[in-house]
Scaffold this motif. Structure first.
Motif, PDB file in Angstrom:
ATOM      1  N   PHE A  11      25.411   3.461 -27.331  1.00 18.02           N
ATOM      2  CA  PHE A  11      25.973   3.156 -26.005  1.00 18.02           C
ATOM      3  C   PHE A  11      25.426   4.077 -24.920  1.00 18.02           C
ATOM      4  CE2 PHE A  11      29.940   0.618 -24.597  1.00 18.02           C
ATOM      5  CZ  PHE A  11      29.280   0.225 -23.448  1.00 18.02           C
ATOM      6  N   VAL A  12      24.117   4.166 -24.862  1.00 14.69           N
ATOM      7  CA  VAL A  12      23.488   4.837 -23.736  1.00 14.69           C
ATOM      8  C   VAL A  12      23.777   4.007 -22.478  1.00 14.69           C
ATOM      9  CG1 VAL A  12      21.299   5.619 -22.771  1.00 14.69           C
ATOM     10  CG2 VAL A  12      21.676   5.739 -25.237  1.00 14.69           C
ATOM     11  N   GLY A  13      23.675   2.674 -22.642  1.00 12.08           N
ATOM     12  CA  GLY A  13      24.112   1.778 -21.564  1.00 12.08           C
ATOM     13  C   GLY A  13      23.072   1.488 -20.494  1.00 12.08           C
ATOM     14  N   PHE A  14      21.868   2.067 -20.607  1.00  9.88           N
ATOM     15  CA  PHE A  14      20.851   1.857 -19.564  1.00  9.88           C
ATOM     16  C   PHE A  14      20.351   0.410 -19.568  1.00  9.88           C
ATOM     17  CE2 PHE A  14      16.732   3.399 -17.447  1.00  9.88           C
ATOM     18  CZ  PHE A  14      17.355   3.542 -16.217  1.00  9.88           C
ATOM     19  N   SER A  46      22.061  -2.261 -19.677  1.00  2.18           N
ATOM     20  CA  SER A  46      22.866  -3.057 -18.750  1.00  2.18           C
ATOM     21  C   SER A  46      22.579  -2.694 -17.296  1.00  2.18           C
ATOM     22  CB  SER A  46      24.354  -2.872 -19.041  1.00  2.18           C
ATOM     23  OG  SER A  46      24.645  -3.384 -20.320  1.00  2.18           O
ATOM     24  N   GLU A  47      22.189  -1.423 -17.059  1.00  2.63           N
ATOM     25  CA  GLU A  47      21.813  -1.012 -15.706  1.00  2.63           C
ATOM     26  C   GLU A  47      20.585  -1.768 -15.226  1.00  2.63           C
ATOM     27  OE1 GLU A  47      23.125   1.518 -13.390  1.00  2.63           O
ATOM     28  OE2 GLU A  47      24.697   1.063 -14.841  1.00  2.63           O
ATOM     29  N   ALA A  55      24.778  -4.170 -23.229  1.00  2.00           N
ATOM     30  CA  ALA A  55      25.477  -3.056 -23.896  1.00  2.00           C
ATOM     31  C   ALA A  55      26.886  -3.481 -24.295  1.00  2.00           C
ATOM     32  CB  ALA A  55      25.527  -1.833 -22.985  1.00  2.00           C
TER      33      ALA A  55
END
Ligand code: SF4
Ligand code: FES
Lengths: 247, 128
Positions: A203-206, A208-209, A218
């Motif tokens: 879940f770095v989540g980048f 989705s960015e 993510a």
């Protein structure tokens, strides 16, 4: 006119990639893709890059702009008043200039069976397979993916381990698992439960960015972890071997 | 003939988004220290002398500093976690999707409830 830099790779001339500067004309509406097309048409016809729709729908124009994955046609020079460096998408082998080899990405997409699988939820195939708007709303966000691969270029876990199924493929698996007309969830859970499946994500989540279509891969991957935990528990209690471990 | 740049150990220094992610993951370090301190405290209960040593250790300004750090970084971790939670477990009532901000608020509400409970226990000895 302004100057931009492009990372070139011409294997027959040099085994090393190198940066090259170009002077391109700019207006407020010049996209990164427009600039590349100007270079190819007016300055250097050997520059290689992919594009087709120039309206953020075909997903073929992904490049790194100042280190961030972007669609060339949806990103504008006016956003970069200072330096601007265009490089090929990260984490994929580069064939030539800005052209990357997408094979591993496509392999991951294929592995999750991204299509409706007939079974108990599919109506008799001679009948229309109806769905209510509420049923559609459950997966629609994840169906907006254009397979551009920007999320793979954003994902450090994919960068470190190319066998990781990755954001878009898992989002697509989740999209079909949530579809009321589909019966293929059990088949898709095998690759998702495996060590290169959802659990490789931290879940770095980048992803989705950077996603240009608001897919939020993510969220899909991490909803997939909940589903994977459920499916592994069910298999544990029903006494069957855990499917797909190691594929 | 293709080339592929390898990811180096410093990949996370390239973007502030990755730095924030590493900070979130690093919050576990002061927390682990706090847990070890508490565990040592539990073991020191067997022997009055050891318990005094432990109390001295706990009042060392450096230890207090790390423990305060553990509290603040854990709150930061909680803040990031609470925002992620509604994306991982979206809650749907019938056809209605509960807005994410309610879930975030509910989680902070639960934190304050626990904090209030502890204040009541410690400050008033459980009596009102
Ligand atoms: S999830 Fe988003 S970033 Fe990833 S391939 Fe699909 S559209 Fe591109
Ligand atoms: S050219 Fe089709 S998405 Fe950019």
């Amino acid at each position: 006119m302004r100057s931009i830099q492009v990372l070139r790779y011409l294997p027959e001339e040099s085994p090393q990639p190198f940066l090259q500067s170009f002077q391109v004309p700019v207006t407020d509406s010049t996209s990164v893709l427009d600039a590349l097309n100007y270079i190819k048409e007016s300055l250097d016809p050997t520059l290689s890059f992919r594009w087709s729709c120039r309206m953020a729908i075909c997903g073929s124009c992904g490049v790194m702009v100042n280190g961030i994955p972007k669609l060339g046609c949806k990103d504008f020079l006016r956003n970069y008043p200072n330096d601007l460096i265009i490089e090929p998408l990260a984490h994929l082998p580069v064939e030539r200039d800005l052209v990357v080899n997408m094979d591993s990405f496509l392999r991951h997409l294929e592995a999750v069976k991204p299509y409706l699988i007939e079974g108990k939820n599919a109506a008799d195939s001679s009948q229309p397979n109806r769905q209510t708007p509420a049923q559609m709303a459950r997966y629609q966000q994840f169906a907006n993916c254009i397979n551009c691969g920007l999320c793979y270029a954003a994902c450090p876990q994919f960068g470190l381990n190319p066998e990781f199924t990755g954001p878009a493929a898992i989002a697509l698996a989740h999209r079909y698992n949530l579809d009321s007309r589909d019966s293929g969830k059990a088949q898709r859970m095998a690759p998702l439960n495996s060590k290169n499946g959802v659990w490789s994500c931290t879940f770095v989540g980048f992803c989705s960015e950077v996603c240009p279509k608001g897919v939020d891969p993510a969220a899909a991957v991490n909803q997939g972890k909940v589903e994977s935990a459920k499916s592994m528990l069910i298999q544990l209690f029903s006494g069957r071997a855990i499917g797909g471990a190691g594929q | 003939m293709s080339y592929k740049p390898q990811l180096t150990g410093s990949w996370w220094l390239k973007h502030r988004f990755f730095k924030a992610y590493m900070l979130r993951e690093a919050t576990v370090i002061p927390l682990a220290f706090l847990l070890c301190s508490l565990l040592a405290g539990a073991f020191s209960l067997q022997d009055p002398e050891r318990f005094q040593h432990w109390q001295a250790f706990m009042s060392n300004p450096l230890v207090i500093l790390v423990h305060t750090l553990a509290l603040t970084t854990s709150l930061y971790h909680a803040a990031t976690f609470f925002v992620l939670f509604p994306r991982v477990m979206p809650i749907r009532v019938g056809n209605y999707q509960l807005p994410a901000r309610y879930l975030v608020l509910a989680q902070w509400g639960a934190v304050w409830l626990v904090v209030a409970l502890f204040i009541w226990l410690f400050a008033f000895g459980g009596q009102s």
